[in-house]
Write a protein that holds these residues in place. Structure first.
Motif, PDB file in Angstrom:
ATOM      1  N   LEU A 132       0.806  -1.216   0.000  1.00 35.90           N
ATOM      2  CA  LEU A 132       0.000   0.000   0.000  1.00 35.90           C
ATOM      3  C   LEU A 132       0.841   1.269   0.000  1.00 35.90           C
ATOM      4  N   VAL A 133       1.924   1.294   0.758  1.00 37.03           N
ATOM      5  CA  VAL A 133       2.678   2.542   0.917  1.00 37.03           C
ATOM      6  C   VAL A 133       4.005   2.562   0.156  1.00 37.03           C
ATOM      7  N   LEU A 134       4.457   1.429  -0.340  1.00 35.67           N
ATOM      8  CA  LEU A 134       5.682   1.352  -1.149  1.00 35.67           C
ATOM      9  C   LEU A 134       6.909   1.949  -0.465  1.00 35.67           C
ATOM     10  N   ASP A 135       6.926   1.903   0.839  1.00 42.87           N
ATOM     11  CA  ASP A 135       8.055   2.405   1.628  1.00 42.87           C
ATOM     12  C   ASP A 135       8.163   1.487   2.843  1.00 42.87           C
ATOM     13  N   PRO A 136       9.044   0.471   2.771  1.00 42.46           N
ATOM     14  CA  PRO A 136       9.094  -0.519   3.854  1.00 42.46           C
ATOM     15  C   PRO A 136       9.243   0.051   5.268  1.00 42.46           C
ATOM     16  N   PRO A 137      10.130   1.018   5.513  1.00 45.72           N
ATOM     17  CA  PRO A 137      10.219   1.531   6.888  1.00 45.72           C
ATOM     18  C   PRO A 137       8.912   2.192   7.359  1.00 45.72           C
ATOM     19  N   LEU A 138       8.267   2.927   6.471  1.00 41.97           N
ATOM     20  CA  LEU A 138       6.985   3.540   6.823  1.00 41.97           C
ATOM     21  C   LEU A 138       5.926   2.462   7.034  1.00 41.97           C
ATOM     22  N   ALA A 139       5.902   1.480   6.166  1.00 46.96           N
ATOM     23  CA  ALA A 139       4.939   0.386   6.302  1.00 46.96           C
ATOM     24  C   ALA A 139       5.100  -0.326   7.646  1.00 46.96           C
ATOM     25  N   ASP A 140       6.333  -0.517   8.055  1.00 49.82           N
ATOM     26  CA  ASP A 140       6.575  -1.184   9.337  1.00 49.82           C
ATOM     27  C   ASP A 140       6.034  -0.354  10.503  1.00 49.82           C
ATOM     28  N   LYS A 141       6.129   0.953  10.381  1.00 51.97           N
ATOM     29  CA  LYS A 141       5.568   1.831  11.421  1.00 51.97           C
ATOM     30  C   LYS A 141       4.048   1.727  11.445  1.00 51.97           C
ATOM     31  N   LEU A 142       3.424   1.723  10.267  1.00 49.98           N
ATOM     32  CA  LEU A 142       1.963   1.597  10.203  1.00 49.98           C
ATOM     33  C   LEU A 142       1.519   0.227  10.732  1.00 49.98           C
ATOM     34  N   PHE A 143       2.292  -0.790  10.408  1.00 47.07           N
ATOM     35  CA  PHE A 143       1.993  -2.136  10.904  1.00 47.07           C
ATOM     36  C   PHE A 143       2.048  -2.160  12.436  1.00 47.07           C
ATOM     37  N   SER A 144       3.052  -1.519  12.998  1.00 46.94           N
ATOM     38  CA  SER A 144       3.154  -1.455  14.464  1.00 46.94           C
ATOM     39  C   SER A 144       1.979  -0.696  15.067  1.00 46.94           C
ATOM     40  N   LEU A 145       1.548   0.354  14.401  1.00 47.66           N
ATOM     41  CA  LEU A 145       0.363   1.081  14.878  1.00 47.66           C
ATOM     42  C   LEU A 145      -0.871   0.183  14.853  1.00 47.66           C
ATOM     43  N   MET A 146      -1.016  -0.591  13.801  1.00 47.23           N
ATOM     44  CA  MET A 146      -2.142  -1.534  13.703  1.00 47.23           C
ATOM     45  C   MET A 146      -2.116  -2.533  14.858  1.00 47.23           C
ATOM     46  N   GLU A 147      -0.955  -3.114  15.064  1.00 53.33           N
ATOM     47  CA  GLU A 147      -0.816  -4.130  16.104  1.00 53.33           C
ATOM     48  C   GLU A 147      -1.094  -3.541  17.488  1.00 53.33           C
ATOM     49  N   GLY A 148      -0.527  -2.386  17.741  1.00 52.64           N
ATOM     50  CA  GLY A 148      -0.743  -1.739  19.034  1.00 52.64           C
ATOM     51  C   GLY A 148      -2.200  -1.375  19.254  1.00 52.64           C
ATOM     52  N   ALA A 149      -2.844  -0.835  18.224  1.00 51.82           N
ATOM     53  CA  ALA A 149      -4.258  -0.472  18.345  1.00 51.82           C
ATOM     54  C   ALA A 149      -5.109  -1.707  18.635  1.00 51.82           C
ATOM     55  N   THR A 150      -4.774  -2.814  17.994  1.00 51.01           N
ATOM     56  CA  THR A 150      -5.544  -4.048  18.185  1.00 51.01           C
ATOM     57  C   THR A 150      -5.421  -4.547  19.621  1.00 51.01           C
ATOM     58  N   VAL A 151      -4.214  -4.563  20.126  1.00 47.39           N
ATOM     59  CA  VAL A 151      -3.995  -5.022  21.502  1.00 47.39           C
ATOM     60  C   VAL A 151      -4.703  -4.088  22.489  1.00 47.39           C
ATOM     61  N   LEU A 152      -4.535  -2.792  22.309  1.00 46.77           N
ATOM     62  CA  LEU A 152      -5.149  -1.832  23.229  1.00 46.77           C
ATOM     63  C   LEU A 152      -6.674  -1.875  23.160  1.00 46.77           C
ATOM     64  N   ALA A 153      -7.229  -2.026  21.968  1.00 48.62           N
ATOM     65  CA  ALA A 153      -8.685  -2.113  21.835  1.00 48.62           C
ATOM     66  C   ALA A 153      -9.220  -3.361  22.527  1.00 48.62           C
ATOM     67  N   ALA A 154      -8.493  -4.456  22.419  1.00 49.93           N
ATOM     68  CA  ALA A 154      -8.930  -5.691  23.074  1.00 49.93           C
ATOM     69  C   ALA A 154      -8.895  -5.542  24.592  1.00 49.93           C
ATOM     70  N   ILE A 155      -7.858  -4.916  25.094  1.00 51.06           N
ATOM     71  CA  ILE A 155      -7.705  -4.764  26.542  1.00 51.06           C
ATOM     72  C   ILE A 155      -8.686  -3.746  27.101  1.00 51.06           C
ATOM     73  N   SER A 156      -8.801  -2.617  26.413  1.00 50.67           N
ATOM     74  CA  SER A 156      -9.623  -1.517  26.938  1.00 50.67           C
ATOM     75  C   SER A 156     -11.089  -1.600  26.547  1.00 50.67           C
ATOM     76  N   GLY A 157     -11.372  -2.328  25.470  1.00 50.66           N
ATOM     77  CA  GLY A 157     -12.740  -2.359  24.952  1.00 50.66           C
ATOM     78  C   GLY A 157     -13.092  -1.074  24.213  1.00 50.66           C
ATOM     79  N   ASP A 158     -12.099  -0.283  23.858  1.00 51.20           N
ATOM     80  CA  ASP A 158     -12.317   1.016  23.225  1.00 51.20           C
ATOM     81  C   ASP A 158     -11.931   0.952  21.750  1.00 51.20           C
ATOM     82  N   ALA A 159     -12.936   0.958  20.880  1.00 50.60           N
ATOM     83  CA  ALA A 159     -12.682   0.943  19.439  1.00 50.60           C
ATOM     84  C   ALA A 159     -11.987   2.206  18.975  1.00 50.60           C
ATOM     85  N   GLY A 160     -12.024   3.254  19.788  1.00 53.39           N
ATOM     86  CA  GLY A 160     -11.364   4.503  19.464  1.00 53.39           C
ATOM     87  C   GLY A 160      -9.858   4.377  19.321  1.00 53.39           C
ATOM     88  N   GLU A 161      -9.291   3.267  19.781  1.00 55.56           N
ATOM     89  CA  GLU A 161      -7.853   3.044  19.592  1.00 55.56           C
ATOM     90  C   GLU A 161      -7.507   3.045  18.109  1.00 55.56           C
TER      91      GLU A 161
END
Length: 181
Positions: A132-161
């Motif tokens: 999607l972004v054609l920039d591996p370092p940037l993609a890795d940052k977005l991937f980390s944001l996805m992963e973190g949001a998923t974990v936090l949403a599961a723990i907090s119950g807040d879809a706003g993550e």
């Protein structure tokens, strides 16, 4: 019941039960009972619980990534649409976080097949973000944001993550665009 139908019913039951209650908490009898498949057929299809868990994860991976891709494609392949899709997923009544992270966390040391299925999912999602972004370092940052949001949403119950992660992703994408111009 033929093997293909039995396999489908077993995987459907396993996905529902494993995701809702955890792999360790669900025995093969519960999967058999929910699926309506005989014990003999269950073990013909999946000789061990590890085989069933691996197949469940591989199936979930395919469905999860297909849903994500279709949503993002429907939004013009905008990388920020990933976070909108996450927001919708986080709001589902049965959302319990990432099945792959949950599975990894349940096992001290997963079997090689289960570990391979978990890693395959994460590698494939990361590769998709890189497409999607054609920039591996940037993609890795977005991937980390996805992963973190998923974990936090599961723990907090807040879809706003997902919205918080989307805002951070927008800043990163905007910075990348400025660097390119």
């Amino acid at each position: 019941m033929d093997p293909a139908e039995a396999t489908e019913r077993l995987l459907e039951a396993a996905e529902t039960l494993f995701y809702a209650h955890g792999i360790q908490a669900v025995g093969m009898d519960a999967v058999r009972e929910r699926s309506g498949v005989s014990l003999k057929r269950l073990y013909q299809c999946f000789p061990s619980k590890d085989d069933l868990v691996e197949a469940y994860l591989l199936r979930r991976d395919e469905r999860w990534r297909a849903s994500l891709r279709a949503f993002v494609r429907g939004h013009g392949n905008d990388p920020l649409a990933v976070f909108e899709w996450l927001y919708d997923w986080f709001r589902e009544p049965d959302f319990r976080g990432c099945a792959f992270i949950n599975s990894f966390g349940e096992f001290g040391e997963p079997s090689p097949g289960i570990l391979a299925a978990i890693r395959k999912h994460k590698d494939e999602v990361r590769a998709y973000i890189r497409e999607l972004v054609l920039d591996p370092p940037l993609a890795d940052k977005l991937f980390s944001l996805m992963e973190g949001a998923t974990v936090l949403a599961a723990i907090s119950g807040d879809a706003g993550e997902a919205a918080t992660a989307r805002e951070a992703a927008a800043v990163l994408l905007k910075a990348q665009k400025r660097r390119r111009t």
